[in-house]
Design an enzyme around this catalytic site. Structure first.
Site, PDB file in Angstrom:
ATOM      1  N   LYS A 507       0.884  -1.171   0.000  1.00  0.00           N
ATOM      2  CA  LYS A 507       0.000   0.000   0.000  1.00  0.00           C
ATOM      3  C   LYS A 507       0.920   1.220   0.000  1.00  0.00           C
ATOM      4  O   LYS A 507       1.676   1.427   0.948  1.00  0.00           O
ATOM      5  CB  LYS A 507      -0.879  -0.025   1.243  1.00  0.00           C
ATOM      6  CG  LYS A 507      -1.820   1.176   1.375  1.00  0.00           C
ATOM      7  CD  LYS A 507      -2.748   0.965   2.573  1.00  0.00           C
ATOM      8  CE  LYS A 507      -3.594   2.168   2.893  1.00  0.00           C
ATOM      9  NZ  LYS A 507      -4.364   1.978   4.141  1.00  0.00           N
ATOM     10  N   TRP A 508       0.910   1.991  -1.089  1.00  0.00           N
ATOM     11  CA  TRP A 508       1.774   3.164  -1.243  1.00  0.00           C
ATOM     12  C   TRP A 508       0.940   4.392  -0.886  1.00  0.00           C
ATOM     13  O   TRP A 508       0.048   4.784  -1.624  1.00  0.00           O
ATOM     14  CB  TRP A 508       2.280   3.241  -2.682  1.00  0.00           C
ATOM     15  CG  TRP A 508       3.149   4.422  -3.003  1.00  0.00           C
ATOM     16  CD1 TRP A 508       2.911   5.731  -2.715  1.00  0.00           C
ATOM     17  CD2 TRP A 508       4.405   4.415  -3.701  1.00  0.00           C
ATOM     18  NE1 TRP A 508       3.918   6.538  -3.180  1.00  0.00           N
ATOM     19  CE2 TRP A 508       4.851   5.755  -3.794  1.00  0.00           C
ATOM     20  CE3 TRP A 508       5.194   3.401  -4.266  1.00  0.00           C
ATOM     21  CZ2 TRP A 508       6.038   6.106  -4.435  1.00  0.00           C
ATOM     22  CZ3 TRP A 508       6.376   3.755  -4.904  1.00  0.00           C
ATOM     23  CH2 TRP A 508       6.798   5.100  -4.981  1.00  0.00           C
ATOM     24  N   ASP A 509       1.258   4.980   0.257  1.00  0.00           N
ATOM     25  CA  ASP A 509       0.463   6.092   0.789  1.00  0.00           C
ATOM     26  C   ASP A 509       1.177   7.421   0.515  1.00  0.00           C
ATOM     27  O   ASP A 509       2.393   7.460   0.242  1.00  0.00           O
ATOM     28  CB  ASP A 509       0.292   5.878   2.305  1.00  0.00           C
ATOM     29  CG  ASP A 509      -0.951   6.530   2.864  1.00  0.00           C
ATOM     30  OD1 ASP A 509      -1.558   7.362   2.172  1.00  0.00           O
ATOM     31  OD2 ASP A 509      -1.305   6.207   4.018  1.00  0.00           O
ATOM     32  N   MET A 510       0.458   8.522   0.618  1.00  0.00           N
ATOM     33  CA  MET A 510       1.021   9.874   0.431  1.00  0.00           C
ATOM     34  C   MET A 510       0.108  10.813   1.213  1.00  0.00           C
ATOM     35  O   MET A 510      -1.014  11.065   0.798  1.00  0.00           O
ATOM     36  CB  MET A 510       1.005  10.186  -1.068  1.00  0.00           C
ATOM     37  CG  MET A 510       1.856  11.334  -1.506  1.00  0.00           C
ATOM     38  SD  MET A 510       0.952  12.874  -1.591  1.00  0.00           S
ATOM     39  CE  MET A 510       2.069  13.902  -2.495  1.00  0.00           C
ATOM     40  N   ASN A 511       0.605  11.272   2.361  1.00  0.00           N
ATOM     41  CA  ASN A 511      -0.311  11.910   3.306  1.00  0.00           C
ATOM     42  C   ASN A 511      -0.188  13.414   3.480  1.00  0.00           C
ATOM     43  O   ASN A 511      -0.732  13.960   4.429  1.00  0.00           O
ATOM     44  CB  ASN A 511      -0.163  11.253   4.686  1.00  0.00           C
ATOM     45  CG  ASN A 511      -0.917   9.937   4.727  1.00  0.00           C
ATOM     46  OD1 ASN A 511      -2.112   9.895   4.505  1.00  0.00           O
ATOM     47  ND2 ASN A 511      -0.202   8.854   4.986  1.00  0.00           N
ATOM     48  N   ASP A 579     -10.742   7.403   3.054  1.00  0.00           N
ATOM     49  CA  ASP A 579     -10.614   6.958   4.441  1.00  0.00           C
ATOM     50  C   ASP A 579     -11.987   6.818   5.090  1.00  0.00           C
ATOM     51  O   ASP A 579     -12.089   6.286   6.200  1.00  0.00           O
ATOM     52  CB  ASP A 579      -9.777   7.966   5.242  1.00  0.00           C
ATOM     53  CG  ASP A 579      -8.290   7.685   5.100  1.00  0.00           C
ATOM     54  OD1 ASP A 579      -7.949   6.586   4.638  1.00  0.00           O
ATOM     55  OD2 ASP A 579      -7.485   8.561   5.439  1.00  0.00           O
TER      56      ASP A 579
END
Ligand code: DGJ
Length: 761
Positions: A507-511, A579
């Protein structure tokens, strides 16, 4: 099909009391798909004028639509009114500076400080299939030339599409623009992109390179966009066009929660099943803009591309700049068909890799189950319970690395947090594998925490403006992905983790979004390139990852769904949609997302109640039915949820397995519209061969007023008969489409699924 014809157009005009005749030679281009025609022509003096985009037409010569016999005619007969000509004609690729004051596609800053460009038609080429898009750029950290594959749709066999390449030139600037038009004939899709090449001896600055312009006759259109916020992504909005400019954009460095790089112009009568719809979607994950402008002549110009705001790109002699691709979907059968065109294209000609056509593993993700509070023992206990219920993969979310116990540290330290993952990562993964489950892991590769080893060693690797205090967001900074050294270092760390255990999913996240956009390695005159170089850097690492680990299932994510765009779909067959996992909120989010993205790409999980984002409690079965039209998984502590919910999981999984092929590959029909009627929602997936369908209905509000509802079901074979299994009735496709079927509704927030099976004759 793409055709090129030559023709002449004649007209006469009065000059000083005398009628004079003129003839103009035209080169006409026509792109026909199953149901659409797109036509434009080059005039003798090289102007490229748009003639038509809309419903498929017969073989008429469409050049009369160029309106060359209308004042101010063509320049040959009326050069004194060139200004009027420039500001009233329909241009395929309008440039700034020569009198077209509407939204333009192209603006430069040349060596003399001038911003005018005048591109004229030079030649054309028609090829089978579709060329790849790439970008070359110089990396200042490693002092080397780099080349990156830019996400774009692709041809399966060279037979499913054809490409027209129009070359335009500005002799004064020695600049060339190649306009690419690809027609996917069976899908009613045209893609467009632009490549600019500097043939001069000096560099030139590109200040604005949009990928598409389409000028429409008239302005009686509605404008549809997908807007929102965190936990409320892609909420559909529709309004009638008004005079002037209206648009959506992003200036955040990612496509964003707030706007999606999608717009549609639709006829006012357009609904799900009728009317004209023109959808535009940019294959790009950074700053974008899409503007519709209603002009003084009551025509509409639609432009889309990389956002020119704060953008600049210095193009060295002999070098090219490749703008991203725009996908255009045409439908004369309403929004539904426009969406289905996008879905088919994205499933077949954008998404790649091992998992493209496969059912994805049913996962359980520990984020909402534990947040940062987990260790090996806790994860194994979740996996043990999950495996008994039929769940196929454990995904370890944020918090397994560095010394990360909350969101205030360790991004960039991609080594295992031994205190939490006691026994090591391999041990954990092996234990999960022993239970017959796959193992997945979370990364946020583009970020750096001030509290990290990486930041201590390389503070200069964060995006920043030296001397200014950088803005923190979620207590983190963004890494400078324009710098190859940074990308290499992060990728090596990721590789080490991937090679250390049997990891089958990321899971490649970017927050967070970008601020103080400056790089410590780029020269002054190239600092404004950073927005785009950043995106190219992300694409570079995703290219490496998907090439080196072809079996890996990659799921993109950005604080929920802030980067749900076709650029990301090129690398990952699925993206975390939002989300917000509340089943009722998801109705809106998934409806909006389905406007151009297929169900097979939507990350959707069953979570615990009361829902962590909105606090609502919905039946477990509704949560399951809503997640069923995505990639499906669980986001809860399966060891702690109510017994009844836990017992329902094997049944939900069985249902998912039964219907996933239909949802993943079928045609989606939106039956309800939660934005117009918030009392219910409904949708149906019909198999491509029309042998079966799955109808899902969610009762949101007002069951006492609507004990039954009638649903009209399009998309079936009119002459065939279908048994609605759960209702035990059989009706023809024609009756189901026109009269519909009455279905009893249960309590508020409840759902029903109905399987339609074609009866053998
Ligand atoms: C945002 C994501 O959308 C969530 O699913 C979760 O992975 C958190 N980030 C973790 O920080």
């Amino acid at each position: 099909m793409i055709t090129k014809t030559d023709s002449k157009i004649s007209y006469s005009r009065w000059i000083n009391g005398e009628q004079k005749s003129f003839t103009e030679d035209l080169v006409n281009f026509r792109l026909d798909s199953k149901n659409s025609t797109y036509a434009f022509s080059a005039l003798e003096d090289g102007f490229l004028l748009h003639a038509y985009y809309g419903k498929r037409l017969g073989n008429d010569d469409l050049s009369y639509l160029l309106r060359l016999n209308e004042n101010p005619f063509t320049l040959k007969s009326n050069n004194r009114d060139k200004g009027t000509f420039m500001d009233s004609k329909s241009f395929e690729f309008p440039c700034h500076g020569t009198g077209d004051y509407r939204e333009s596609c192209f603006m430069v800053m040349d060596k003399d400080g001038m911003s005018t460009c005048d591109l004229r038609y030079s030649s054309y080429e028609i090829i089978k299939g579709k060329p790849d898009l790439t970008q070359e750029f110089y990396d200042y950290a490693t002092k080397s030339w780099q080349k990156v594959n830019i996400p774009a749709t692709w041809s399966k066999d060279g037979e499913d599409c054809e490409t027209l390449i129009i070359t335009m030139k500005d002799e004064h600037l020695s600049l060339t623009a190649e306009l690419y038009y690809t027609v996917f004939t069976d899908l009613d899709i045209i893609t467009r992109s632009v490549k600019i090449t500097n043939e001069a001896e000096k560099p030139v600055d590109l200040r604005r390179v949009l990928s598409v312009c389409v000028d429409y006759e008239g302005c009686d259109y509605d404008y549809i966009t997908l807007n929102g916020s965190w936990a409320r992504e892609r909420i559909l909005e529709r309004s009638h066009l008004h005079h002037g400019k209206q648009g959506v954009d992003s200036v955040k460095g990612e496509s964003s929660h707030q706007s999606n790089p999608f717009v549609a112009l639709v006829s006012p009568d357009c609904d799900e099943n009728k009317g004209e719809a023109f959808g535009y979607n940019l294959v790009y994950s950074g700053n974008f803009c899409a503007t519709a402008e209603v002009t003084q002549h009551k025509r509409t110009r639609l432009v889309m591309g990389i956002n020119p705001f704060d953008f600049s790109w210095t193009l060295d002699p002999g070098k090219s700049f490749q703008a991203p691709e725009v996908v255009m979907s045409y439908s004369c059968e309403g929004l539904g068909q426009m969406s289905r065109n996008f879905h088919d294209l994205y499933r077949n000609n954008l998404i790649r890799g091992e998992w493209k056509d496969k059912r994805r593993p049913i996962l359980i993700n520990n984020w909402e189950a534990t947040y940062f509070n987990f260790n090996t023992e806790k994860l194994i206990s979740i996996a043990k319970e999950a495996s008994k219920l039929g769940i196929e993969m454990l995904v370890m979310d944020d918090g397994w690395f560095g010394h990360r116990d909350s969101d205030n540290s360790s991004l960039g330290d991609w080594f295992v947090y031994e205190k939490k993952i006691d026994g090591g990562l391999k041990y954990l993964v092996d234990e999960v594998n022993k239970l017959g489950m796959k193992f997945g892991i979370w990364f946020e590769p583009e970020m750096i925490s001030p509290d990290s080893v990486l930041y201590t060693e390389h503070p200069e690797w964060a995006i920043q403006i030296p001397g200014r205090v950088p803005t923190m967001s979620r207590e983190q900074y963004v890494l400078d992905y324009s710098n190859k050294e940074v990308r290499d270092h992060i990728y090596e760390m990721i590789k080490k983790i991937l090679d250390s255990a049997n990891i089958e999913y990321i899971k490649w996240d970017m927050n967070r979004q970008l601020t103080e956009v400056g790089s410590t390695t780029l020269p002054t005159e190239r600092q404004r390139e950073l927005w785009h170089r950043y995106v190219l850097g992300v694409y570079d690492v995703m290219n490496r990852l998907t090439t080196d680990y072809p079996y890996l299932l990659l799921e993109n994510c950005s604080g929920g769904g802030a980067r749900f765009d076709p650029g990301m779909l090129y690398f990952s067959p699925q993206i975390w949609t939002s989300d917000d996992t509340d089943a009722i909120e998801r109705l809106k989010i998934q409806h909006g997302t389905s406007i151009c993205y297929p169900a097979s790409s939507m990350g959707a999980h069953v979570s615990d109640c009361p829902n962590h984002t909105v606090g609502r409690t919905t039946p477990f079965s509704t949560r399951g039915d809503v997640a069923l039209v995505g990639t499906f998984g669980y986001e809860l502590d399966v060891t702690r949820i109510p017994e009844a919910d836990r017992n329902a999981i094997p049944g939900q999984i069985e249902k998912f397995k039964k219907y996933n092929p239909l949802v993943r590959t079928g045609d989606q029909y939106r039956i309800g519209n939660i934005f117009e009627d918030n009392t219910y929602d409904a949708w149906m997936f019909v198999a491509k061969d029309k042998s079966e369908a799955l109808l899902t209905i969610v009762q949101v509000l007002g069951r006492p007023n609507y004990p039954q509802r009638v649903f009209k079901l399009p998309g079936l074979e009119p002459d065939a008969r279908y048994t609605l299994e759960e209702l035990d009735i059989t009706l023809s496709g024609e009756t189901l489409e026109n009269a519909g079927v009455a279905i009893e509704m249960y309590g508020d927030f409840s759902s029903r699924t109905i399987h339609l099976v074609k009866v053998r004759k």
